[in-house]
Scaffold this motif. Structure first.
Motif, PDB file in Angstrom:
ATOM      1  N   THR A  79       0.853  -1.175   0.000  1.00 14.64           N
ATOM      2  CA  THR A  79       0.000   0.000   0.000  1.00 14.64           C
ATOM      3  C   THR A  79       0.894   1.231   0.000  1.00 14.64           C
ATOM      4  OG1 THR A  79      -0.095   0.260   2.409  1.00 14.64           O
ATOM      5  CG2 THR A  79      -1.709  -1.235   1.395  1.00 14.64           C
ATOM      6  N   ALA A  80       0.277   2.399  -0.131  1.00 15.03           N
ATOM      7  CA  ALA A  80       1.052   3.636  -0.114  1.00 15.03           C
ATOM      8  C   ALA A  80       1.740   3.838   1.225  1.00 15.03           C
ATOM      9  CB  ALA A  80       0.153   4.827  -0.428  1.00 15.03           C
ATOM     10  N   SER A  81       1.220   3.196   2.274  1.00 12.98           N
ATOM     11  CA  SER A  81       1.823   3.366   3.594  1.00 12.98           C
ATOM     12  C   SER A  81       2.805   2.249   3.958  1.00 12.98           C
ATOM     13  CB  SER A  81       0.731   3.454   4.662  1.00 12.98           C
ATOM     14  OG  SER A  81      -0.034   2.260   4.666  1.00 12.98           O
ATOM     15  N   THR A  82       3.056   1.337   3.027  1.00  9.07           N
ATOM     16  CA  THR A  82       4.020   0.271   3.290  1.00  9.07           C
ATOM     17  C   THR A  82       5.403   0.882   3.517  1.00  9.07           C
ATOM     18  OG1 THR A  82       2.807  -1.291   1.901  1.00  9.07           O
ATOM     19  CG2 THR A  82       5.110  -1.815   2.363  1.00  9.07           C
ATOM     20  N   PRO A  83       6.046   0.596   4.661  1.00  9.75           N
ATOM     21  CA  PRO A  83       7.389   1.149   4.894  1.00  9.75           C
ATOM     22  C   PRO A  83       8.366   0.679   3.819  1.00  9.75           C
ATOM     23  CG  PRO A  83       6.518   0.113   6.888  1.00  9.75           C
ATOM     24  CD  PRO A  83       5.588  -0.236   5.763  1.00  9.75           C
ATOM     25  N   VAL A  84       9.262   1.556   3.436  1.00 17.57           N
ATOM     26  CA  VAL A  84      10.254   1.225   2.406  1.00 17.57           C
ATOM     27  C   VAL A  84      11.023  -0.034   2.787  1.00 17.57           C
ATOM     28  CG1 VAL A  84      12.353   2.025   1.252  1.00 17.57           C
ATOM     29  CG2 VAL A  84      10.459   3.605   1.631  1.00 17.57           C
ATOM     30  N   SER A  85      11.319  -0.193   4.074  1.00 15.36           N
ATOM     31  CA  SER A  85      12.097  -1.361   4.510  1.00 15.36           C
ATOM     32  C   SER A  85      11.351  -2.672   4.271  1.00 15.36           C
ATOM     33  CB  SER A  85      12.450  -1.232   5.994  1.00 15.36           C
ATOM     34  OG  SER A  85      11.263  -1.130   6.769  1.00 15.36           O
ATOM     35  N   ASP A  86      10.018  -2.617   4.117  1.00 15.08           N
ATOM     36  CA  ASP A  86       9.233  -3.825   3.862  1.00 15.08           C
ATOM     37  C   ASP A  86       9.076  -4.137   2.379  1.00 15.08           C
ATOM     38  OD1 ASP A  86       8.923  -4.060   6.575  1.00 15.08           O
ATOM     39  OD2 ASP A  86       6.824  -3.449   6.615  1.00 15.08           O
ATOM     40  N   LEU A  87       9.524  -3.235   1.530  1.00 12.73           N
ATOM     41  CA  LEU A  87       9.407  -3.455   0.090  1.00 12.73           C
ATOM     42  C   LEU A  87      10.440  -4.465  -0.384  1.00 12.73           C
ATOM     43  CD1 LEU A  87       9.047   0.223  -1.191  1.00 12.73           C
ATOM     44  CD2 LEU A  87       7.237  -1.474  -0.971  1.00 12.73           C
ATOM     45  N   PRO A  88      10.107  -5.216  -1.425  1.00 12.13           N
ATOM     46  CA  PRO A  88      11.122  -6.089  -2.018  1.00 12.13           C
ATOM     47  C   PRO A  88      12.289  -5.234  -2.513  1.00 12.13           C
ATOM     48  CG  PRO A  88       8.940  -6.535  -2.938  1.00 12.13           C
ATOM     49  CD  PRO A  88       8.824  -5.319  -2.092  1.00 12.13           C
ATOM     50  N   SER A  89      13.480  -5.764  -2.499  1.00 10.13           N
ATOM     51  CA  SER A  89      14.674  -4.982  -2.828  1.00 10.13           C
ATOM     52  C   SER A  89      14.593  -4.326  -4.204  1.00 10.13           C
ATOM     53  CB  SER A  89      15.931  -5.845  -2.745  1.00 10.13           C
ATOM     54  OG  SER A  89      15.834  -6.939  -3.638  1.00 10.13           O
ATOM     55  N   HIS A  90      13.950  -4.971  -5.177  1.00  9.62           N
ATOM     56  CA  HIS A  90      13.880  -4.396  -6.525  1.00  9.62           C
ATOM     57  C   HIS A  90      12.915  -3.208  -6.592  1.00  9.62           C
ATOM     58  CE1 HIS A  90      10.474  -7.195  -6.598  1.00  9.62           C
ATOM     59  NE2 HIS A  90       9.978  -6.483  -7.585  1.00  9.62           N
ATOM     60  N   LYS A  91      12.148  -2.952  -5.527  1.00  9.81           N
ATOM     61  CA  LYS A  91      11.212  -1.826  -5.536  1.00  9.81           C
ATOM     62  C   LYS A  91      11.622  -0.706  -4.581  1.00  9.81           C
ATOM     63  CE  LYS A  91       7.196  -4.414  -6.993  1.00  9.81           C
ATOM     64  NZ  LYS A  91       5.784  -4.658  -6.791  1.00  9.81           N
ATOM     65  N   ARG A  92      12.700  -0.882  -3.849  1.00 10.81           N
ATOM     66  CA  ARG A  92      13.076   0.102  -2.831  1.00 10.81           C
ATOM     67  C   ARG A  92      13.642   1.393  -3.401  1.00 10.81           C
ATOM     68  NH1 ARG A  92      15.978  -3.930   1.428  1.00 10.81           N
ATOM     69  NH2 ARG A  92      14.082  -5.051   1.947  1.00 10.81           N
ATOM     70  N   ASN A  93      14.310   1.335  -4.513  1.00  9.24           N
ATOM     71  CA  ASN A  93      15.025   2.504  -5.018  1.00  9.24           C
ATOM     72  C   ASN A  93      14.373   3.113  -6.247  1.00  9.24           C
ATOM     73  OD1 ASN A  93      17.040   2.349  -3.021  1.00  9.24           O
ATOM     74  ND2 ASN A  93      18.020   0.690  -4.153  1.00  9.24           N
TER      75      ASN A  93
END
Length: 82
Positions: free
Chosen positions: A6-20
């Motif tokens: 979701t839009a509120s998902t913390p960046v640290s919880d994103l899969p690595s390919h979506k973090r940057n």
């Protein structure tokens, strides 16, 4: 399958390919938009209908008097959707 993002998902919880990278539309299956009050002027419709259906007594009411019961109910039931 996979994690629901979701839009509120913390960046640290994103899969690595979506973090940057910025979010992309393809990251979502469904998008919703709240347009009531912005694109849809429901207040005028409600006021006109109440005054038309309610006869002379309703015709004398101010906008605030017409919406007072709605606002009171909304306060008393804040956890419900309006």
């Amino acid at each position: 399958p996979g994690q629901r993002l979701t839009a509120s998902t913390p960046v640290s919880d994103l899969p690595s390919h979506k973090r940057n990278r910025p979010m992309a539309l393809k990251d979502f299956k469904v998008l919703t938009f709240d347009v009531v009050g912005t694109l849809i002027d429901f207040e005028s419709g409600v006021l006109n209908a109440v005054r038309r259906i309610g006869g002379p007594a309703a015709a004398k009411l101010t906008d605030d008097e017409i919406f007072a019961p709605y606002l009171k109910g909304r306060e008393l039931n804040y956890d419900r959707s309006s």
